[in-house]
Design a protein around this motif. Sequence first.
Motif, PDB file in Angstrom:
ATOM      1  N   GLY A 155     -12.249   1.580   1.086  1.00 16.98           N
ATOM      2  CA  GLY A 155     -11.622   1.335   2.252  1.00 16.98           C
ATOM      3  C   GLY A 155     -11.226  -0.107   2.599  1.00 16.98           C
ATOM      4  O   GLY A 155     -10.380  -0.584   3.209  1.00 16.98           O
ATOM      5  N   MET A 156     -12.187  -1.096   2.260  1.00 16.71           N
ATOM      6  CA  MET A 156     -11.830  -2.310   2.270  1.00 16.71           C
ATOM      7  C   MET A 156     -10.929  -2.985   1.634  1.00 16.71           C
ATOM      8  O   MET A 156      -9.890  -3.797   2.180  1.00 16.71           O
ATOM      9  CB  MET A 156     -13.210  -3.294   1.710  1.00 16.71           C
ATOM     10  CG  MET A 156     -14.294  -2.952   3.044  1.00 16.71           C
ATOM     11  SD  MET A 156     -15.844  -3.986   2.425  1.00 16.71           S
ATOM     12  CE  MET A 156     -15.245  -5.733   2.433  1.00 16.71           C
ATOM     13  N   ASN A 157     -10.638  -2.407   0.321  1.00 11.92           N
ATOM     14  CA  ASN A 157      -9.429  -2.607  -0.579  1.00 11.92           C
ATOM     15  C   ASN A 157      -8.018  -2.267   0.385  1.00 11.92           C
ATOM     16  O   ASN A 157      -7.007  -2.956   0.275  1.00 11.92           O
ATOM     17  CB  ASN A 157      -9.478  -2.075  -1.818  1.00 11.92           C
ATOM     18  CG  ASN A 157      -8.609  -2.419  -2.837  1.00 11.92           C
ATOM     19  OD1 ASN A 157      -8.054  -3.650  -2.834  1.00 11.92           O
ATOM     20  ND2 ASN A 157      -8.204  -1.546  -3.695  1.00 11.92           N
ATOM     21  N   GLN A 158      -7.928  -0.940   0.905  1.00  9.62           N
ATOM     22  CA  GLN A 158      -6.737  -0.828   1.738  1.00  9.62           C
ATOM     23  C   GLN A 158      -6.696  -1.592   2.959  1.00  9.62           C
ATOM     24  O   GLN A 158      -5.406  -1.678   2.972  1.00  9.62           O
ATOM     25  CB  GLN A 158      -7.138   0.893   2.128  1.00  9.62           C
ATOM     26  CG  GLN A 158      -7.074   1.789   0.961  1.00  9.62           C
ATOM     27  CD  GLN A 158      -7.357   3.108   1.273  1.00  9.62           C
ATOM     28  OE1 GLN A 158      -8.030   3.456   2.416  1.00  9.62           O
ATOM     29  NE2 GLN A 158      -7.061   4.236   0.437  1.00  9.62           N
ATOM     30  N   ALA A 161      -5.133  -4.689   1.430  1.00  8.71           N
ATOM     31  CA  ALA A 161      -3.693  -4.745   1.028  1.00  8.71           C
ATOM     32  C   ALA A 161      -2.652  -4.308   2.052  1.00  8.71           C
ATOM     33  O   ALA A 161      -1.656  -4.884   2.119  1.00  8.71           O
ATOM     34  CB  ALA A 161      -3.848  -3.133   0.167  1.00  8.71           C
ATOM     35  N   GLY A 162      -3.152  -3.653   3.039  1.00  6.99           N
ATOM     36  CA  GLY A 162      -2.227  -3.589   4.542  1.00  6.99           C
ATOM     37  C   GLY A 162      -2.037  -4.727   4.771  1.00  6.99           C
ATOM     38  O   GLY A 162      -1.059  -5.110   5.315  1.00  6.99           O
ATOM     39  N   ILE A 167       1.653  -9.245   6.235  1.00  7.88           N
ATOM     40  CA  ILE A 167       1.826 -10.829   6.021  1.00  7.88           C
ATOM     41  C   ILE A 167       3.141 -10.953   5.273  1.00  7.88           C
ATOM     42  O   ILE A 167       3.862 -11.699   5.710  1.00  7.88           O
ATOM     43  CB  ILE A 167       0.605 -11.608   5.322  1.00  7.88           C
ATOM     44  CG1 ILE A 167      -0.464 -11.453   6.220  1.00  7.88           C
ATOM     45  CG2 ILE A 167       0.917 -13.012   4.840  1.00  7.88           C
ATOM     46  CD1 ILE A 167      -1.833 -12.143   5.557  1.00  7.88           C
ATOM     47  N   GLN A 168       3.373 -10.091   4.151  1.00 10.14           N
ATOM     48  CA  GLN A 168       4.302 -10.197   3.324  1.00 10.14           C
ATOM     49  C   GLN A 168       5.553  -9.817   4.293  1.00 10.14           C
ATOM     50  O   GLN A 168       6.554 -10.631   4.082  1.00 10.14           O
ATOM     51  CB  GLN A 168       4.326  -9.339   2.228  1.00 10.14           C
ATOM     52  CG  GLN A 168       5.562  -9.222   1.443  1.00 10.14           C
ATOM     53  CD  GLN A 168       5.661 -10.157   0.265  1.00 10.14           C
ATOM     54  OE1 GLN A 168       4.553 -10.466  -0.427  1.00 10.14           O
ATOM     55  NE2 GLN A 168       6.612 -10.228  -0.304  1.00 10.14           N
ATOM     56  N   ALA A 169       5.482  -8.959   5.067  1.00  7.90           N
ATOM     57  CA  ALA A 169       6.669  -8.440   5.952  1.00  7.90           C
ATOM     58  C   ALA A 169       6.843  -9.449   6.859  1.00  7.90           C
ATOM     59  O   ALA A 169       8.159  -9.783   7.192  1.00  7.90           O
ATOM     60  CB  ALA A 169       6.283  -7.009   6.634  1.00  7.90           C
TER      61      ALA A 169
END
Length: 176
Positions: A155-158, A161-162, A167-169
């Motif tokens: 869950g923390m990884n997701q 990643a989100g 940030i990338q967007a």
Amino acid sequence: MNEEKKSQVAFLKERLEEKGNFILVSYSGLTVAQMENLRGQFRTIGSEMKVVKNNLFLRALKESSKHKEKTIDFGESYKGPLAAVFSDVKLPEVAKVCKEFSKTNESLVVKAGYIDGEVLNAKDVQSIAGLPSKEELLAQIARGLNSPARSIAVGMNQIMAGLARGIQAVAEKNKK
């Protein structure tokens, strides 16, 4: 009591002190080869099968420091020629060996047992044969303990990643 019987009682008492749990089985009708096969199966799981004289076994039980506090009365199951299978913590594995062996050799009959201060009848011994071994239980507990931690980590990884995708967007939008 003569010296030979005293020696046998001392031997049985020593076994009861080392491996306090045991199962009593009737073996009448088994061949020597079948008995050796069965003994070999018990040795592979760290247990030991010994043919016992009933009166001497009862005397050893009464003298054993692990058993003398309990009144052990096996009743009718303590009749005829018996063998004791001594074990420490692997009594469910011993019960499994007995159960599997008796499927092909009807001459082996479980009579009674003793595990951690409790006297078991034949039905009880059969029921513990279905229990998982200590190692299997520990693995199940470890999996159970690991599952919530793994779910949290996933869950923390997701979330991370989100966040990174967000940030990338934003970065790509600002470039335009």
